[in-house]
Motif scaffolding. Structure first.
Motif, PDB file in Angstrom:
ATOM      1  N   ASP A 112      34.289-108.929  22.423  1.00  0.00           N
ATOM      2  CA  ASP A 112      34.625-109.202  24.257  1.00  0.00           C
ATOM      3  C   ASP A 112      35.032-110.816  23.633  1.00  0.00           C
ATOM      4  O   ASP A 112      35.125-111.303  23.945  1.00  0.00           O
ATOM      5  N   VAL A 113      36.359-110.262  23.154  1.00  0.00           N
ATOM      6  CA  VAL A 113      37.486-112.151  22.928  1.00  0.00           C
ATOM      7  C   VAL A 113      38.070-112.370  23.964  1.00  0.00           C
ATOM      8  O   VAL A 113      39.434-113.501  23.996  1.00  0.00           O
ATOM      9  N   SER A 114      38.461-111.794  25.626  1.00  0.00           N
ATOM     10  CA  SER A 114      39.524-112.589  26.306  1.00  0.00           C
ATOM     11  C   SER A 114      39.348-113.488  27.170  1.00  0.00           C
ATOM     12  O   SER A 114      40.103-114.039  27.662  1.00  0.00           O
ATOM     13  N   ASP A 115      38.235-114.454  26.823  1.00  0.00           N
ATOM     14  CA  ASP A 115      38.126-115.583  27.468  1.00  0.00           C
ATOM     15  C   ASP A 115      38.259-116.737  26.455  1.00  0.00           C
ATOM     16  O   ASP A 115      38.829-118.308  27.125  1.00  0.00           O
ATOM     17  N   PHE A 116      39.665-116.463  25.092  1.00  0.00           N
ATOM     18  CA  PHE A 116      39.747-116.944  24.312  1.00  0.00           C
ATOM     19  C   PHE A 116      41.921-116.905  24.185  1.00  0.00           C
ATOM     20  O   PHE A 116      42.251-117.309  23.661  1.00  0.00           O
ATOM     21  N   LEU A 117      41.864-115.590  25.283  1.00  0.00           N
ATOM     22  CA  LEU A 117      43.244-115.569  25.300  1.00  0.00           C
ATOM     23  C   LEU A 117      43.836-116.561  26.636  1.00  0.00           C
ATOM     24  O   LEU A 117      42.584-116.509  27.779  1.00  0.00           O
ATOM     25  N   SER A 118      45.323-116.225  26.257  1.00  0.00           N
ATOM     26  CA  SER A 118      45.752-117.261  27.441  1.00  0.00           C
ATOM     27  C   SER A 118      47.489-116.855  27.648  1.00  0.00           C
ATOM     28  O   SER A 118      48.208-116.500  26.456  1.00  0.00           O
ATOM     29  N   PRO A 119      48.134-117.427  29.094  1.00  0.00           N
ATOM     30  CA  PRO A 119      49.558-116.692  28.453  1.00  0.00           C
ATOM     31  C   PRO A 119      50.185-117.789  27.801  1.00  0.00           C
ATOM     32  O   PRO A 119      51.338-117.386  27.471  1.00  0.00           O
ATOM     33  N   ASN A 120      49.674-118.777  27.610  1.00  0.00           N
ATOM     34  CA  ASN A 120      50.812-119.472  26.642  1.00  0.00           C
ATOM     35  C   ASN A 120      50.224-119.951  25.778  1.00  0.00           C
ATOM     36  O   ASN A 120      50.280-120.772  24.710  1.00  0.00           O
ATOM     37  N   ASP A 128      46.956-110.538  18.906  1.00  0.00           N
ATOM     38  CA  ASP A 128      47.443-111.342  19.119  1.00  0.00           C
ATOM     39  C   ASP A 128      46.379-112.639  18.452  1.00  0.00           C
ATOM     40  O   ASP A 128      46.533-113.066  17.372  1.00  0.00           O
ATOM     41  N   PHE A 129      44.790-112.095  18.663  1.00  0.00           N
ATOM     42  CA  PHE A 129      44.010-112.771  18.022  1.00  0.00           C
ATOM     43  C   PHE A 129      43.690-112.470  16.747  1.00  0.00           C
ATOM     44  O   PHE A 129      43.358-113.184  16.177  1.00  0.00           O
ATOM     45  N   LEU A 139      41.008-122.031  19.446  1.00  0.00           N
ATOM     46  CA  LEU A 139      41.772-121.719  21.101  1.00  0.00           C
ATOM     47  C   LEU A 139      40.774-122.433  22.185  1.00  0.00           C
ATOM     48  O   LEU A 139      41.633-122.168  23.128  1.00  0.00           O
ATOM     49  N   THR A 140      40.113-122.864  21.807  1.00  0.00           N
ATOM     50  CA  THR A 140      39.349-123.731  23.115  1.00  0.00           C
ATOM     51  C   THR A 140      39.603-124.649  23.696  1.00  0.00           C
ATOM     52  O   THR A 140      39.969-125.688  22.892  1.00  0.00           O
TER      53      THR A 140
END
Length: 73
Positions: A6-14, A21-22, A71-72
């Motif tokens: 799960d990479v969703s913690d590294f995703l962001s709208p900006n 994209d990841f 990304l963090t």
């Protein structure tokens, strides 16, 4: 011989918005190939194959972590 982290913690709208994209960024920046979860109806995940040597798996994990750290905040 696949993992679906799960990479969703590294995703962001900006920034990196999707697992595609990841996966693209990981390939571009660290030369690690993954498959975006969207291909498997699993957005927010990437597919990794672990059918390789331990040495190459360690190197791939190091590169993936290095990319994720960019990304963090």
């Amino acid at each position: 011989f696949y993992l679906f982290p799960d990479v969703s913690d590294f995703l962001s709208p900006n920034g990196v918005r999707t697992s595609l994209d990841f996966a693209d960024g990981l390939l571009r920046d660290e030369h690690v190939v993954t498959t975006a979860g969207e291909a498997f109806d699993a957005p927010g995940y990437v597919r990794l194959s672990y059918a390789n040597s331990m040495e190459r798996l360690r190197e791939g994990a190091t590169r993936l972590i290095r990319f994720a750290r960019t990304l963090t905040p």
